[in-house]
Write a protein that holds these residues in place. Structure first.
Motif, PDB file in Angstrom:
ATOM      1  N   CYS A 164     -24.692 110.923  62.502  1.00  0.00           N
ATOM      2  CA  CYS A 164     -23.478 110.325  63.079  1.00  0.00           C
ATOM      3  C   CYS A 164     -23.273 108.924  62.510  1.00  0.00           C
ATOM      4  O   CYS A 164     -24.235 108.236  62.176  1.00  0.00           O
ATOM      5  CB  CYS A 164     -23.610 110.194  64.600  1.00  0.00           C
ATOM      6  SG  CYS A 164     -23.863 111.726  65.470  1.00  0.00           S
ATOM      7  N   GLY A 165     -22.030 108.514  62.466  1.00  0.00           N
ATOM      8  CA  GLY A 165     -21.725 107.129  62.091  1.00  0.00           C
ATOM      9  C   GLY A 165     -21.663 106.884  60.602  1.00  0.00           C
ATOM     10  O   GLY A 165     -21.826 105.741  60.151  1.00  0.00           O
ATOM     11  N   LEU A 166     -21.442 107.921  59.808  1.00  0.00           N
ATOM     12  CA  LEU A 166     -21.329 107.748  58.354  1.00  0.00           C
ATOM     13  C   LEU A 166     -20.074 106.963  57.989  1.00  0.00           C
ATOM     14  O   LEU A 166     -19.007 107.188  58.566  1.00  0.00           O
ATOM     15  CB  LEU A 166     -21.256 109.108  57.670  1.00  0.00           C
ATOM     16  CG  LEU A 166     -22.554 109.856  57.391  1.00  0.00           C
ATOM     17  CD1 LEU A 166     -22.238 111.266  56.918  1.00  0.00           C
ATOM     18  CD2 LEU A 166     -23.371 109.138  56.325  1.00  0.00           C
ATOM     19  N   THR A 167     -20.216 106.064  57.027  1.00  0.00           N
ATOM     20  CA  THR A 167     -19.065 105.392  56.430  1.00  0.00           C
ATOM     21  C   THR A 167     -19.264 105.384  54.913  1.00  0.00           C
ATOM     22  O   THR A 167     -20.323 105.791  54.419  1.00  0.00           O
ATOM     23  CB  THR A 167     -18.931 103.934  56.918  1.00  0.00           C
ATOM     24  OG1 THR A 167     -20.024 103.159  56.365  1.00  0.00           O
ATOM     25  CG2 THR A 167     -18.965 103.849  58.435  1.00  0.00           C
ATOM     26  N   GLN A 168     -18.258 104.900  54.186  1.00  0.00           N
ATOM     27  CA  GLN A 168     -18.414 104.803  52.727  1.00  0.00           C
ATOM     28  C   GLN A 168     -19.501 103.805  52.345  1.00  0.00           C
ATOM     29  O   GLN A 168     -20.020 103.840  51.228  1.00  0.00           O
ATOM     30  CB  GLN A 168     -17.079 104.388  52.087  1.00  0.00           C
ATOM     31  CG  GLN A 168     -16.045 105.499  52.093  1.00  0.00           C
ATOM     32  CD  GLN A 168     -14.732 105.042  51.488  1.00  0.00           C
ATOM     33  OE1 GLN A 168     -14.195 104.022  51.897  1.00  0.00           O
ATOM     34  NE2 GLN A 168     -14.232 105.799  50.527  1.00  0.00           N
ATOM     35  N   PHE A 169     -19.849 102.931  53.277  1.00  0.00           N
ATOM     36  CA  PHE A 169     -20.871 101.908  53.028  1.00  0.00           C
ATOM     37  C   PHE A 169     -22.280 102.505  53.101  1.00  0.00           C
ATOM     38  O   PHE A 169     -23.231 101.957  52.534  1.00  0.00           O
ATOM     39  CB  PHE A 169     -20.713 100.792  54.073  1.00  0.00           C
ATOM     40  CG  PHE A 169     -21.677  99.652  53.914  1.00  0.00           C
ATOM     41  CD1 PHE A 169     -21.620  98.824  52.808  1.00  0.00           C
ATOM     42  CD2 PHE A 169     -22.651  99.407  54.879  1.00  0.00           C
ATOM     43  CE1 PHE A 169     -22.506  97.766  52.668  1.00  0.00           C
ATOM     44  CE2 PHE A 169     -23.538  98.351  54.745  1.00  0.00           C
ATOM     45  CZ  PHE A 169     -23.459  97.525  53.628  1.00  0.00           C
ATOM     46  N   THR A 170     -22.439 103.650  53.779  1.00  0.00           N
ATOM     47  CA  THR A 170     -23.767 104.229  54.006  1.00  0.00           C
ATOM     48  C   THR A 170     -24.400 104.661  52.691  1.00  0.00           C
ATOM     49  O   THR A 170     -23.767 105.322  51.866  1.00  0.00           O
ATOM     50  CB  THR A 170     -23.665 105.458  54.947  1.00  0.00           C
ATOM     51  OG1 THR A 170     -22.993 105.079  56.147  1.00  0.00           O
ATOM     52  CG2 THR A 170     -25.045 105.994  55.279  1.00  0.00           C
ATOM     53  N   ASN A 171     -25.682 104.302  52.499  1.00  0.00           N
ATOM     54  CA  ASN A 171     -26.413 104.745  51.312  1.00  0.00           C
ATOM     55  C   ASN A 171     -27.796 105.248  51.720  1.00  0.00           C
ATOM     56  O   ASN A 171     -28.120 105.320  52.909  1.00  0.00           O
ATOM     57  CB  ASN A 171     -26.511 103.626  50.262  1.00  0.00           C
ATOM     58  CG  ASN A 171     -27.258 102.391  50.786  1.00  0.00           C
ATOM     59  OD1 ASN A 171     -28.232 102.496  51.522  1.00  0.00           O
ATOM     60  ND2 ASN A 171     -26.793 101.210  50.392  1.00  0.00           N
TER      61      ASN A 171
ATOM     62  N   GLY B  49     -32.888  96.807  56.457  1.00  0.00           N
ATOM     63  CA  GLY B  49     -33.291  96.243  57.752  1.00  0.00           C
ATOM     64  C   GLY B  49     -32.470  96.709  58.937  1.00  0.00           C
ATOM     65  O   GLY B  49     -32.640  96.221  60.052  1.00  0.00           O
ATOM     66  N   THR B  50     -31.552  97.648  58.722  1.00  0.00           N
ATOM     67  CA  THR B  50     -30.725  98.188  59.796  1.00  0.00           C
ATOM     68  C   THR B  50     -30.073  99.474  59.303  1.00  0.00           C
ATOM     69  O   THR B  50     -29.976  99.690  58.082  1.00  0.00           O
ATOM     70  CB  THR B  50     -29.629  97.199  60.229  1.00  0.00           C
ATOM     71  OG1 THR B  50     -28.819  97.805  61.245  1.00  0.00           O
ATOM     72  CG2 THR B  50     -28.744  96.812  59.055  1.00  0.00           C
ATOM     73  N   SER B  51     -29.609 100.290  60.229  1.00  0.00           N
ATOM     74  CA  SER B  51     -28.911 101.521  59.827  1.00  0.00           C
ATOM     75  C   SER B  51     -27.399 101.321  59.777  1.00  0.00           C
ATOM     76  O   SER B  51     -26.667 102.223  59.375  1.00  0.00           O
ATOM     77  CB  SER B  51     -29.231 102.650  60.813  1.00  0.00           C
ATOM     78  OG  SER B  51     -28.742 102.328  62.096  1.00  0.00           O
ATOM     79  N   TYR B  52     -26.906 100.126  60.191  1.00  0.00           N
ATOM     80  CA  TYR B  52     -25.467  99.825  60.255  1.00  0.00           C
ATOM     81  C   TYR B  52     -24.698 100.939  60.984  1.00  0.00           C
ATOM     82  O   TYR B  52     -23.690 101.458  60.487  1.00  0.00           O
ATOM     83  CB  TYR B  52     -24.896  99.617  58.844  1.00  0.00           C
ATOM     84  CG  TYR B  52     -25.186  98.247  58.298  1.00  0.00           C
ATOM     85  CD1 TYR B  52     -24.509  97.119  58.754  1.00  0.00           C
ATOM     86  CD2 TYR B  52     -26.178  98.070  57.334  1.00  0.00           C
ATOM     87  CE1 TYR B  52     -24.804  95.858  58.261  1.00  0.00           C
ATOM     88  CE2 TYR B  52     -26.486  96.814  56.835  1.00  0.00           C
ATOM     89  CZ  TYR B  52     -25.784  95.702  57.308  1.00  0.00           C
ATOM     90  OH  TYR B  52     -26.084  94.452  56.824  1.00  0.00           O
ATOM     91  N   GLY B  53     -25.179 101.294  62.160  1.00  0.00           N
ATOM     92  CA  GLY B  53     -24.461 102.253  62.998  1.00  0.00           C
ATOM     93  C   GLY B  53     -24.620 103.703  62.608  1.00  0.00           C
ATOM     94  O   GLY B  53     -23.942 104.571  63.154  1.00  0.00           O
TER      95      GLY B  53
END
Length: 546
Positions: free
Chosen positions: A381-388, A353-357
């Motif tokens: 842009c805005g990749l983190t370890q949380f991104t899937n 439900g969101t791209s989380y930045g």
């Protein structure tokens, strides 16, 4: 179906919808605008080099014949007599460039697709050669000099493909966009095929004067194009010729519109100020400006909307063009392989439900409106370890919506009257997450017709309304009202603006990425490199014995 029911059905109209990724043939009932049946075939794209996009013209043609035959078979299974089909309309991917031999009927090279970037260096040098204060190309065509349009693709073919050069020297070459190639073949090909195009497709070549509605000698000379190979200009609604083969032999081909103009007609945007946005391989927002040719000050194109009859007036449109919309979903499926089918992207996006930045700018073919930067490339842009992969899917859909917001903002500034809602169509509109996202990002309702095939419908309307056919009335009082599904914004405007402004930051980072000008190495730089390599080897050999 009983004989009495057949009689009630009355005349029907077919439409060839030849798009970038697929071909379809659809049959409509002019009385109700109902779709009776269709068949679809996928088209293979070829990528011979980075930035090059091609398709096989013969595959495109065969896909059309296949779709016509299969649709007629399906109608037969419904007990619908195909002799009821009284006209055929053609709508097509625009700008895609084909050159063929009029004696043999053979293509002289693959179709160079509108997304193709091989002409970037040509575009840069042409732009440098033209005066900013006297840009006769934009004045005459309504278009910026861009890799997007046919003239530079045709220029490349003439200068780089010997078979094309030879055919022009021998007077055997014909040029056309996809509509011209199809109509020429379907009306007889080497046996007297009609070489023509309509004003909407011609207006996307950069060789056509949108004011005089003729090929322009100055433009042809500027791009190095011989006028002898160009098709005859026709209106969007008249009989061009008859089908010469297949189940519909003898049926007139009487409508022709570039795909985005066809969608404008199919959405019934026939009045000044009405607009639609189509989500296909790319994303295209068109606003009808009536019989007035409006010049954009904010990166939009001025283009021909339609001319529905030889004696009918020409209507114009402002257009915002985005290169990559549905193509980003295909990329996630075919290249990155995070989904197996295009429809899976909706399920992935819904999970988070969101791209989380996380932001995705899919500038695979540079940036079109409103930037016109062929040197841009896609970034994340805005990749983190949380991104899937769910966030990536959501960001991809969000990117389509942000791009639509950019061209809608430009449209509102040019027109001076902001749109209060957005009419949409195209294959991607089946994705409800996308449609809701679009409403949220635009902060206005998004309205989708229950029957999504508005591009083919527009071509069928033009064909059925043609003089000599006259089975489809375009009088506003006779046009059927279309059932709509509405998506209302569900987030506040402040949140929408924050997300949009962050997206704009990402876009800025994608620009100016590729430089086409390369510096040839001089003999001195080669000598220096040689001395460096030799001295390095001496040091390494010496080190071995120390």
């Amino acid at each position: 179906m009983a004989d009495a029911e057949k009689a009630v059905l009355g005349p029907l109209v077919g439409a060839i919808d030849q798009g970038t990724s697929s071909t379809r043939f659809l049959v409509f009932n002019p009385k109700t605008a109902d779709l009776l049946n269709y068949h679809q075939v996928q088209i293979k794209q070829e990528f011979p080099k980075e930035g090059w996009v091609e398709e096989d013209p013969k595959e495109i043609l065969e896909s059309v014949y296949d779709c016509i035959e299969k649709t007629c078979e399906k109608l037969g299974q419904q007990s619908i007599d195909v002799s009821n089909i009284k006209a055929i309309g053609v709508t097509n991917q625009r700008e895609t460039t084909i050159v063929w031999d009029k004696v043999t009927g053979e293509p002289l090279y693959n179709a160079v697709v509108w997304l193709d970037l091989r002409t970037q260096s040509t575009v840069e040098s042409l732009n440098k050669s033209i005066s900013v204060s006297n840009n006769f190309v934009k004045t005459k065509t309504g278009l910026p000099i861009s890799t997007y349009f046919s003239a530079v693709k045709l220029h490349w073919l003439i200068n780089n493909v010997r078979k094309v050069q030879k055919a022009i020297e021998d007077g055997r070459a014909l040029f056309g966009t996809v509509d011209s190639w199809l109509i020429w073949n379907m009306t007889g090909g080497v046996q007297g095929g009609v070489h023509c195009t309509d004003v909407t497709n011609a207006s996307r070549t950069m060789l056509f004067n949108i004011h005089s509605l003729q090929w322009d000698e100055e433009l042809c000379n500027f791009f190095g194009i011989p006028m002898s190979i160009l098709p005859r200009i026709r209106s969007s609604s008249e009989i061009y010729g008859l089908m010469k083969t297949g189940a519909l032999e003898g049926v007139p081909i009487s409508g022709c519109l570039g795909d985005q103009s066809a969608a404008l007609v199919g959405q019934l945007c026939l009045q000044d100020g009405q607009a639609k946005n189509t989500y296909g391989t790319g994303c295209f927002l068109l606003c009808n400006t009536g019989q007035k040719c409006v010049t954009s000050e904010h990166g939009l194109l001025t283009t021909v909307a339609y001319k529905l009859g030889r004696e009918e007036p020409v209507y114009y449109a402002l257009e915002g063009s985005v290169a990559i919309a549905g193509a980003v979903v295909s990329w996630l499926k075919d290249n990155i392989q995070i989904i197996k089918a295009s429809k899976e992207i909706e399920n992935l996006a819904e999970k988070v439900g969101t791209s989380y930045g996380f932001y995705f700018v899919p500038a695979f073919s540079g940036l079109y409106a409103p930037y016109w930067d062929p040197s841009a490339r896609g970034i994340i842009c805005g990749l983190t370890q949380f991104t899937n992969k769910c966030h990536i899917a959501f960001a991809a859909l969000e990117a389509v919506c942000f791009q639509a917001r950019e061209i809608l903002d430009a449209m509102n500034r040019d027109c001076g009257i902001p749109l209060t809602h957005l009419q949409v169509d195209g294959g991607m509109t089946e994705n409800k997450i996308l449609m809701q996202l679009q409403a949220d990002i635009l902060c206005i309702p998004v309205v989708k017709p229950a029957m999504p095939e508005t591009t083919a419908l527009g071509a069928a309307m033009a064909a059925g309304a043609a003089e000599g056919v006259s089975v489809w009335s375009l009088d506003p009082k006779d046009l059927s009202l279309v059932q709509m599904e509405k998506f209302e914004p569900q987030i506040n405007a402040e949140e929408s603006e924050v997300r949009y402004s962050t997206w704009k930051q990402a876009v800025m980072k994608s620009m100016g990425w590729v430089m086409t000008e390369t510096v040839e190495p001089s003999i001195f730089s080669s000598l220096s490199l040689g001395i460096y390599v030799v001295s390095s080897m001496v040091i390494l050999i010496g080190a071995r014995y120390i």
